[in-house]
Write an enzyme that holds these catalytic residues in place. Structure first.
Site, PDB file in Angstrom:
ATOM      1  N   ASP A 109       1.052  -1.109   0.314  1.00 35.44           N
ATOM      2  CA  ASP A 109       0.093   0.194   0.183  1.00 35.44           C
ATOM      3  C   ASP A 109       1.042   1.164   0.037  1.00 35.44           C
ATOM      4  O   ASP A 109       2.550   1.021  -0.282  1.00 35.44           O
ATOM      5  CB  ASP A 109      -0.690  -0.647   1.300  1.00 35.44           C
ATOM      6  N   HIS A 110       0.428   2.059   0.270  1.00 37.57           N
ATOM      7  CA  HIS A 110       0.728   3.625   0.227  1.00 37.57           C
ATOM      8  C   HIS A 110       2.104   3.799   0.596  1.00 37.57           C
ATOM      9  O   HIS A 110       2.478   3.483   2.059  1.00 37.57           O
ATOM     10  CB  HIS A 110       0.165   4.818   1.124  1.00 37.57           C
ATOM     11  N   GLU A 182      -3.097   8.162   7.168  1.00 40.16           N
ATOM     12  CA  GLU A 182      -3.118   7.683   7.323  1.00 40.16           C
ATOM     13  C   GLU A 182      -2.029   6.673   7.746  1.00 40.16           C
ATOM     14  O   GLU A 182      -1.256   6.941   6.874  1.00 40.16           O
ATOM     15  CB  GLU A 182      -3.769   6.248   6.884  1.00 40.16           C
ATOM     16  N   HIS A 226      -9.270   9.323   3.742  1.00 45.06           N
ATOM     17  CA  HIS A 226      -9.029   8.235   5.229  1.00 45.06           C
ATOM     18  C   HIS A 226      -9.450   8.209   5.715  1.00 45.06           C
ATOM     19  O   HIS A 226     -10.003   9.346   7.070  1.00 45.06           O
ATOM     20  CB  HIS A 226      -6.823   7.913   4.857  1.00 45.06           C
ATOM     21  N   HIS A 265      -9.378   5.495  -3.032  1.00 44.24           N
ATOM     22  CA  HIS A 265      -9.275   5.024  -1.887  1.00 44.24           C
ATOM     23  C   HIS A 265      -9.674   6.134  -1.047  1.00 44.24           C
ATOM     24  O   HIS A 265     -10.908   6.630  -1.364  1.00 44.24           O
ATOM     25  CB  HIS A 265      -7.554   6.320  -1.673  1.00 44.24           C
ATOM     26  N   ASN A 287      -9.795   0.709  -2.148  1.00 45.75           N
ATOM     27  CA  ASN A 287      -8.913   0.196  -0.514  1.00 45.75           C
ATOM     28  C   ASN A 287     -10.078  -0.313   0.539  1.00 45.75           C
ATOM     29  O   ASN A 287     -10.686   0.551   0.991  1.00 45.75           O
ATOM     30  CB  ASN A 287      -7.853   0.955  -0.424  1.00 45.75           C
TER      31      ASN A 287
END
Length: 362
Positions: A109-110, A182, A226, A265, A287
């Site tokens: 992920d990110h 996040e 997020h 996202h 996500n």
């Protein structure tokens, strides 16, 4: 025509099979939920949810989740714990996916600019695995350089994608900022206009990456945040994604109405209509983290409330002081309650994204 389960094999898939899967999802208006995992328990819950609902799935790990997978007792000053945890997670999922018998995309992920040493460590593991097995360890990775200027964002993605392309690793990149917070990246105070990517920005990414390989997706911001947010605090605008597709189609004279693969996202709090709109406009991945985190905790909370009379000490049982209570505090019992709750929430995501039963779609 072939069913999806006949197009891609079960187990962790890589290379051309990832492209086949994403193309199938785009053409059939299916998006795959990408669940963040932090342990073998959470990974197994997602594998079972996918198997029980005849769906392919994306299992992903963040930098912080990877460090936790490795163990908080390890130092992580140069991302060594995050690298080790990512590799450990990948090997666990690879082994278990072969037993659950569903197609799995294994993803990281990110990855912000400051976390690039983590990305480098995973790529090294991919290259080493490729030398032995002819495929990378991971199916795909994400670079999130959305906080940087577009030129640096795109040029850095290009440099990494050139390294990834010979291994046929899928690249997900982000342009335009996802709000909220996040994994240590805090965008709670960014200007509202930064949460909406322009078609020209998306096309610049498409132009640069498509010259290298077709195996990429773009997380274009359309008001995403997020975490769970209150209605009215942000205006999620998935209809903008259609404009991105139309702009690219016109620029390259494509016969496809959705020439690029898009990612969503910050979906917590989104309505089913917003999610359906995003999927219809080419989103093939969404996500899921905040909601499954709550579900996992909620499983434990509910279990404790149901069994609290048995859980006040190592001995003692409301059915009689001489009766054992160990079976109620055995981790295998309450962790399973967490997994059951997480699987129920995972089903909601699979349903919202049209993924339930997708393995048998034609």
């Amino acid at each position: 025509m072939s069913r999806l389960r006949d197009i891609v094999p079960a187990g962790v898939i890589t290379g051309d099979n990832v492209l086949k899967l994403m193309t199938f999802c785009r053409d059939h208006e299916v998006a795959l939920p990408a669940f963040n995992v932090t342990s073998s328990s959470t990974a197994n819950a997602i594998l079972q949810a996918a198997r029980d609902n005849d769906s392919a799935v994306i299992i992903q790990v963040s930098q912080g989740g990877a460090a936790f997978f490795a163990g908080k007792g390890l130092k992580n000053d140069v991302q060594q714990a995050s690298i080790a945890g990512s590799v450990a997670m990948a090997h666990h999922v690879r082994l278990m996916a072969s037993h659950y018998k569903v197609p799995v995309v294994l993803h990281s992920d990110h990855c912000a600019k400051k976390l690039l040493p983590w990305f480098d460590g995973m790529l090294k593991a991919d290259e080493e695995y490729f030398k032995i097995h002819g495929e990378p360890l991971f199916s795909s990775h994400m670079l999130d350089l959305s906080e940087e200027f577009d030129e640096e964002n795109i040029s850095t993605c290009v440099a990494y994608f050139q390294r990834m392309a010979p291994l046929k690793i899928w690249l997900e990149m982000e342009i335009g900022i996802t709000g909220g917070e996040e994994d240590g990246v805090d965008n709670t105070n960014v200007k509202a206009e930064s949460l909406y990517t322009k078609p020209e920005q998306v096309y610049k990414v498409y132009e640069a990456l498509s010259a290298i390989s077709p195996m990429f997706s773009i997380a274009a911001a359309f008001g995403n945040v997020h975490g769970v947010y209150k209605a009215g605090n942000v205006v999620l605008s998935p209809h903008l994604l259609k404009g991105h597709q139309e702009f690219i189609k016109k620029q390259i004279n494509s016969p496809l109405d959705k020439p690029t693969f898009l990612v969503m996202h910050g979906g917590s709090g989104s309505t089913s209509e917003e999610i359906r709109s995003a999927v219809s406009n080419g989103v093939i991945k969404m996500n899921i983290d905040t909601d499954t985190q709550w579900a996992y905790w909620s499983g434990l909370k509910d279990y404790y409330e149901k069994k609290k009379d048995y859980l006040q000490g190592q001995v003692g049982n409301p059915e009689g002081e001489d009766k054992p209570n160990k079976k109620h505090y055995d981790p295998r019992v309450w962790l399973r309650a967490c997994e059951d709750s997480m699987m129920k929430r995972a089903l909601e995501s699979l349903q919202a994204l049209n993924a339930v039963g997708c393995l048998d779609l034609l």
